[in-house]
Design a protein around this motif. Structure first.
Motif, PDB file in Angstrom:
ATOM      1  N   PRO A 264       6.553 -63.083 -69.470  1.00 53.65           N
ATOM      2  CA  PRO A 264       6.546 -61.670 -69.859  1.00 53.65           C
ATOM      3  C   PRO A 264       6.848 -61.502 -71.348  1.00 53.65           C
ATOM      4  N   ALA A 265       6.172 -60.566 -71.979  1.00 50.17           N
ATOM      5  CA  ALA A 265       6.316 -60.381 -73.433  1.00 50.17           C
ATOM      6  C   ALA A 265       7.765 -60.136 -73.826  1.00 50.17           C
ATOM      7  N   ASP A 266       8.513 -59.394 -73.012  1.00 49.63           N
ATOM      8  CA  ASP A 266       9.901 -59.078 -73.346  1.00 49.63           C
ATOM      9  C   ASP A 266      10.805 -60.296 -73.253  1.00 49.63           C
ATOM     10  N   PHE A 267      10.327 -61.361 -72.594  1.00 44.59           N
ATOM     11  CA  PHE A 267      11.135 -62.573 -72.440  1.00 44.59           C
ATOM     12  C   PHE A 267      10.802 -63.625 -73.499  1.00 44.59           C
ATOM     13  N   ARG A 268       9.888 -63.303 -74.409  1.00 47.21           N
ATOM     14  CA  ARG A 268       9.479 -64.274 -75.425  1.00 47.21           C
ATOM     15  C   ARG A 268      10.086 -63.909 -76.767  1.00 47.21           C
ATOM     16  N   CYS A 269      10.562 -64.921 -77.475  1.00 50.99           N
ATOM     17  CA  CYS A 269      11.149 -64.688 -78.795  1.00 50.99           C
ATOM     18  C   CYS A 269      10.046 -64.337 -79.789  1.00 50.99           C
ATOM     19  N   PRO A 270      10.190 -63.269 -80.572  1.00 47.82           N
ATOM     20  CA  PRO A 270       9.164 -62.901 -81.549  1.00 47.82           C
ATOM     21  C   PRO A 270       8.935 -63.960 -82.622  1.00 47.82           C
ATOM     22  N   ILE A 271       9.893 -64.879 -82.793  1.00 49.06           N
ATOM     23  CA  ILE A 271       9.749 -65.920 -83.822  1.00 49.06           C
ATOM     24  C   ILE A 271       9.066 -67.155 -83.251  1.00 49.06           C
ATOM     25  N   SER A 272       9.647 -67.735 -82.209  1.00 47.67           N
ATOM     26  CA  SER A 272       9.112 -68.984 -81.651  1.00 47.67           C
ATOM     27  C   SER A 272       7.987 -68.735 -80.653  1.00 47.67           C
ATOM     28  N   LEU A 273       7.896 -67.504 -80.142  1.00 43.91           N
ATOM     29  CA  LEU A 273       6.896 -67.126 -79.134  1.00 43.91           C
ATOM     30  C   LEU A 273       7.105 -67.861 -77.821  1.00 43.91           C
ATOM     31  N   ASP A 274       8.273 -68.471 -77.649  1.00 40.40           N
ATOM     32  CA  ASP A 274       8.574 -69.189 -76.425  1.00 40.40           C
ATOM     33  C   ASP A 274       9.623 -68.414 -75.635  1.00 40.40           C
ATOM     34  N   LEU A 275       9.901 -68.872 -74.410  1.00 38.96           N
ATOM     35  CA  LEU A 275      10.882 -68.223 -73.560  1.00 38.96           C
ATOM     36  C   LEU A 275      12.244 -68.195 -74.254  1.00 38.96           C
ATOM     37  N   VAL A 276      12.858 -67.026 -74.272  1.00 41.92           N
ATOM     38  CA  VAL A 276      14.184 -66.883 -74.896  1.00 41.92           C
ATOM     39  C   VAL A 276      15.214 -67.597 -74.031  1.00 41.92           C
ATOM     40  N   ARG A 277      16.005 -68.449 -74.657  1.00 46.00           N
ATOM     41  CA  ARG A 277      17.039 -69.185 -73.933  1.00 46.00           C
ATOM     42  C   ARG A 277      18.423 -68.562 -74.131  1.00 46.00           C
ATOM     43  N   SER A 505       1.917 -78.345 -75.653  1.00 43.26           N
ATOM     44  CA  SER A 505       1.973 -79.138 -76.880  1.00 43.26           C
ATOM     45  C   SER A 505       1.450 -78.349 -78.076  1.00 43.26           C
ATOM     46  N   LYS A 506       0.424 -77.533 -77.849  1.00 44.98           N
ATOM     47  CA  LYS A 506      -0.069 -76.670 -78.931  1.00 44.98           C
ATOM     48  C   LYS A 506       1.048 -75.784 -79.460  1.00 44.98           C
ATOM     49  N   ARG A 507       1.804 -75.190 -78.551  1.00 44.19           N
ATOM     50  CA  ARG A 507       2.890 -74.292 -78.964  1.00 44.19           C
ATOM     51  C   ARG A 507       3.932 -75.047 -79.786  1.00 44.19           C
ATOM     52  N   ASP A 508       4.266 -76.259 -79.348  1.00 47.51           N
ATOM     53  CA  ASP A 508       5.218 -77.067 -80.119  1.00 47.51           C
ATOM     54  C   ASP A 508       4.711 -77.291 -81.538  1.00 47.51           C
ATOM     55  N   GLU A 545       0.186 -66.788 -81.032  1.00 44.80           N
ATOM     56  CA  GLU A 545       0.621 -67.907 -81.847  1.00 44.80           C
ATOM     57  C   GLU A 545      -0.315 -68.110 -83.043  1.00 44.80           C
ATOM     58  N   GLY A 546      -1.632 -68.050 -82.772  1.00 45.98           N
ATOM     59  CA  GLY A 546      -2.600 -68.278 -83.838  1.00 45.98           C
ATOM     60  C   GLY A 546      -2.510 -67.253 -84.947  1.00 45.98           C
ATOM     61  N   VAL A 547      -2.426 -65.976 -84.580  1.00 41.60           N
ATOM     62  CA  VAL A 547      -2.394 -64.931 -85.602  1.00 41.60           C
ATOM     63  C   VAL A 547      -1.065 -64.930 -86.346  1.00 41.60           C
ATOM     64  N   THR A 548       0.021 -65.357 -85.699  1.00 42.53           N
ATOM     65  CA  THR A 548       1.314 -65.438 -86.382  1.00 42.53           C
ATOM     66  C   THR A 548       1.291 -66.518 -87.455  1.00 42.53           C
ATOM     67  N   VAL A 549       0.694 -67.663 -87.141  1.00 47.67           N
ATOM     68  CA  VAL A 549       0.554 -68.724 -88.139  1.00 47.67           C
ATOM     69  C   VAL A 549      -0.321 -68.242 -89.291  1.00 47.67           C
ATOM     70  N   LEU A 550      -1.409 -67.575 -88.967  1.00 48.90           N
ATOM     71  CA  LEU A 550      -2.307 -67.073 -90.011  1.00 48.90           C
ATOM     72  C   LEU A 550      -1.601 -66.068 -90.916  1.00 48.90           C
ATOM     73  N   GLU A 551      -0.775 -65.210 -90.322  1.00 50.26           N
ATOM     74  CA  GLU A 551      -0.027 -64.237 -91.118  1.00 50.26           C
ATOM     75  C   GLU A 551       0.883 -64.937 -92.124  1.00 50.26           C
ATOM     76  N   ALA A 552       1.598 -65.977 -91.670  1.00 50.62           N
ATOM     77  CA  ALA A 552       2.507 -66.694 -92.557  1.00 50.62           C
ATOM     78  C   ALA A 552       1.755 -67.397 -93.680  1.00 50.62           C
ATOM     79  N   VAL A 553       0.600 -67.984 -93.352  1.00 49.79           N
ATOM     80  CA  VAL A 553      -0.179 -68.715 -94.360  1.00 49.79           C
ATOM     81  C   VAL A 553      -0.752 -67.756 -95.405  1.00 49.79           C
TER      82      VAL A 553
END
Length: 670
Positions: A264-277, A505-508, A545-553
């Motif tokens: 769920p989107a609310d359970f994902r960290c806006p930075i890592s895009l992974d499950l919030v621990r 692995s892509k996410r990593d 994930e893809g658009v976040t990387v593109l934004e940073a670049v």
């Protein structure tokens, strides 16, 4: 003025049906309790004694049901039955808790538990004594059963088996010896754990988990300290007694919760895009995973990643409500869930000397065994235990690194044994969580090169993914980010994994690339190897994930990034229309940067997309706070271009801050 008292309502009479229902409910509860097994490993006699008494009660109640001749029970009998029901439920709960709880903690607390059994027996005795036998018009058989129960309950006294007392003393002695840095004898340890039916690695692991849960439920600090000491003892015994037979079930760190399920989107960290621990709230009110926001702040950022607002302070408040929701979601989908914050608090490692010394002994044993193993299969078993230990708490990570564990682990990174390679690289990943260990990893000869080699040529996707995750962890330190960003093999390895790896692995790889993109010099290297093209490819399956990387670049990549991004404008517009809120936000921010720096040619390409203005209006109305602001800026840019005021990049920079008052809709080409 005197008020005449109102008459009390007549007392409601009990019916024979309600009495019979009460009796049958009581019989059912008595049968359930009498069918329980005694506690097998400690307090056997205490639990068996009270179970025998409930069996007699069951016989008595069965006779009462058969011989129910009194139309309505006397009030005193009803009261006895109601109280008996509560006592039987309490006995049942106590025995079940003892059987399902921690065996070691029950052993330590045997006196208080024995007292509870005694109290319940006394309560049973009292109820039997006041039970109105004569008024119930009972048969002779039932009267004899009542007398027998009365006799059984009256003879009881608090009693603990001497074997249980001696076993408790043995455990306490082992804890004292460990605290004094004296290694326990293996044979004695084996005797204790055999008595407690902790006969293998699995049962020890379950015992540790139960003890950790017990710590969370305890409010008494002394009890917490005792339980934490027991955790250290079980960890040591598990490795020493059963380390060679440990089950080596390798679970992909993210396969179970990322590949097959949509988080769920609310359970994902806006930075890592992974499950919030470990969810925490920053000063702007946004929630992030603690590890990710810490890395963001340590990298020199002073703004909120999601809103762009300046952080008033760097304090963080745990978001316990969200954490509880995530925990329930993970439990429902059978996803392992560990919280860094919880682990640190549960173990209490910073103050408990017994746990600390037990951890040191465990690490020493595992490193010696792994180094001396005659086969890779045997070495894998002990490295697996190191991996599990490194996951538990900061002290374990520090002990492994301080004992030169990295020098041993680096040898296994190049192993042909797939699971050994996975366990070795994952252990290093777990060690890197501790900031002090990041320096040791970077400075220990061969470790970084070994990780990079696994990233590029690892035997499994899991090994490659965990190598990428290790690089992500190390890049949390700015100086190491620069150092790793200068290594072409790191850049190429991450790019290849992001292109060809499975989802987890892509996410990593992508989060590691995202971290590296925080350094302007590294962005140049990323552009040289086609990071924009790679991000465009990834957007098909992982748009956020893809658009976040593109934004940073694009943000730090200069004109080279703008030129490369020209060909993905239409794909960004699609994400702006169909993506999640988070993806829309990043797409809008990327398009703003591209249009500002690229001038009219870029803007005209965007304007040529049919319906783009309507899409931007929708984001302005329903997007995130930052997304709405970026969409508004993008709309102003389009309108100035339509009005002929956006001739070049310089003009764009000078005009984007202005607001437009026109309400005329733009007529888009094509």
């Amino acid at each position: 003025m005197a008020v005449s008292p109102e008459p009390l309502p007549p007392k409601k009479k009990r019916s024979s049906d309600s009495d019979e229902r009460l009796l049958r409910s009581l019989l059912l509860r008595s049968r359930e309790t009498s069918l329980l097994n005694p506690i097998p490993f400690v307090l056997y006699r205490n639990s068996n004694s009270i179970i025998r008494k409930t069996k007699l009660l069951t016989l008595m109640l069965e006779e009462l049901v058969v011989d129910h001749v009194v139309p309505c029970f006397p009030a005193s009998a009803v009261l006895c039955f109601e109280e008996l029901y509560i006592i039987l439920q309490s006995i049942k709960t106590l025995i079940e808790d003892c059987c399902n709880g921690s065996k070691l903690w029950l052993l330590i607390e045997q006196q208080s538990v024995a007292n509870k059994f005694h109290e319940f027996t006394l309560e049973l005795s009292t109820l039997v004594d006041i039970f109105p036998v004569k008024a119930m018009n009972l048969s002779q058989d039932v009267e004899e059963l009542v007398n027998l129960i009365r006799k059984q309950c009256s003879k009881t006294a608090v009693w603990i088996d001497e074997k249980d007392i001696n076993l408790r003393n043995d455990v306490l002695q082992k804890l004292d010896r460990i605290k004094s840095e004296i290694v326990p004898q293996k044979t004695k340890l084996k005797e204790i754990f055999t008595r407690l039916q902790l006969n293998d690695s699995t049962s020890c692991t379950e015992e540790i988990e139960i003890l950790e849960e017990e710590v969370r439920n305890q409010s008494d600090e002394k009890s917490k300290a005792e339980i934490v000491s027991l955790i250290g003892l079980v960890r040591y015994a598990k490795c020493v007694l059963y380390g060679e037979s440990s089950p080596r079930i390798i679970r992909d760190r993210k396969k179970s919760n990322s590949t097959d399920l949509t988080i769920p989107a609310d359970f994902r960290c806006p930075i890592s895009l992974d499950l919030v621990r470990d969810p925490v709230v920053v000063s702007t009110g946004q929630t992030y995973d603690r590890a990710s926001i810490n890395l963001w702040i340590e990298s020199g950022h002073t703004t909120c990643p999601k809103t762009g607002q300046t952080l008033d302070h760097t304090g963080m408040i745990p978001n316990r409500a969200l954490r509880n929701l995530i925990t329930m979601w993970c439990r429902e989908h059978r996803i392992p869930f560990e919280s860094t914050e919880t682990n640190e608090k549960v173990t209490g490692e910073s103050t408990n000397k017994t746990l600390f010394e037990a951890t040191k002994m465990t690490v020493t044993f595992l490193l010696e065994k792994a180094g001396a193993s005659q086969s890779l299969e045997m070495a894998d078993r002990f490295v697996h235990e190191l991996r599990a230990l490194a996951k538990t708490d900061s002290n374990s990570r520090a002990c492994i690194a301080d004992a030169d564990g990295l020098q041993l682990l680096v040898k296994f990174l190049s192993s042909d044994h797939p699971t050994l390679q996975i366990n070795a690289v994952t252990t290093i990943l777990n060690l890197s969580i501790l900031d002090a260990n990041k320096t040791k990893i970077m400075e220990t000869e061969g470790v970084v090169n070994g990780i990079v080699e696994v990233l590029r040529t690892g035997a499994t996707w899991e090994a490659k993914g965990n190598a990428a995750a290790t690089i992500f962890s190390l890049t949390g330190v700015p100086v190491y980010r620069k150092k790793l960003g200068r290594k072409s093999r790191v850049i190429k390895g991450l790019m290849e994994l992001a292109r060809t790896g499975p989802i987890s692995s892509k996410r990593d790889a992508l989060v590691a690339i995202l971290n590296l993109a925080g350094d302007r010099e590294t962005v140049g290297k990323l552009l040289e190897v086609g990071v924009v093209e790679m991000a465009s490819e990834v957007m098909d399956g992982l748009p956020e994930e893809g658009v976040t990387v593109l934004e940073a670049v694009v943000k730090k990549g200069g004109l080279a990034a703008i030129t490369a991004a020209f060909h993905v404008i239409r794909k960004l517009a699609t994400i702006l229309r169909d993506g999640t809120e988070r993806a829309q936000e990043s797409a809008a921010a990327t398009l703003v940067n591209v249009c500002r720096k690229g001038g009219s040619e870029i803007v005209s390409e965007l304007a040529a997309i049919p319906g783009i203005e309507r899409v931007i209006w929708e984001v302005m109305g329903m997007g995130t706070g930052r997304g709405r602001r970026k969409a508004a800026t993008l709309l102003r840019i389009l309108r100035r271009w339509a009005a002929g005021l956006y001739g070049n990049a310089t003009a764009a920079y000078s005009t984007t801050g202005a607001s437009s008052t026109t309400t005329t809709r733009v007529v888009l080409p094509g």
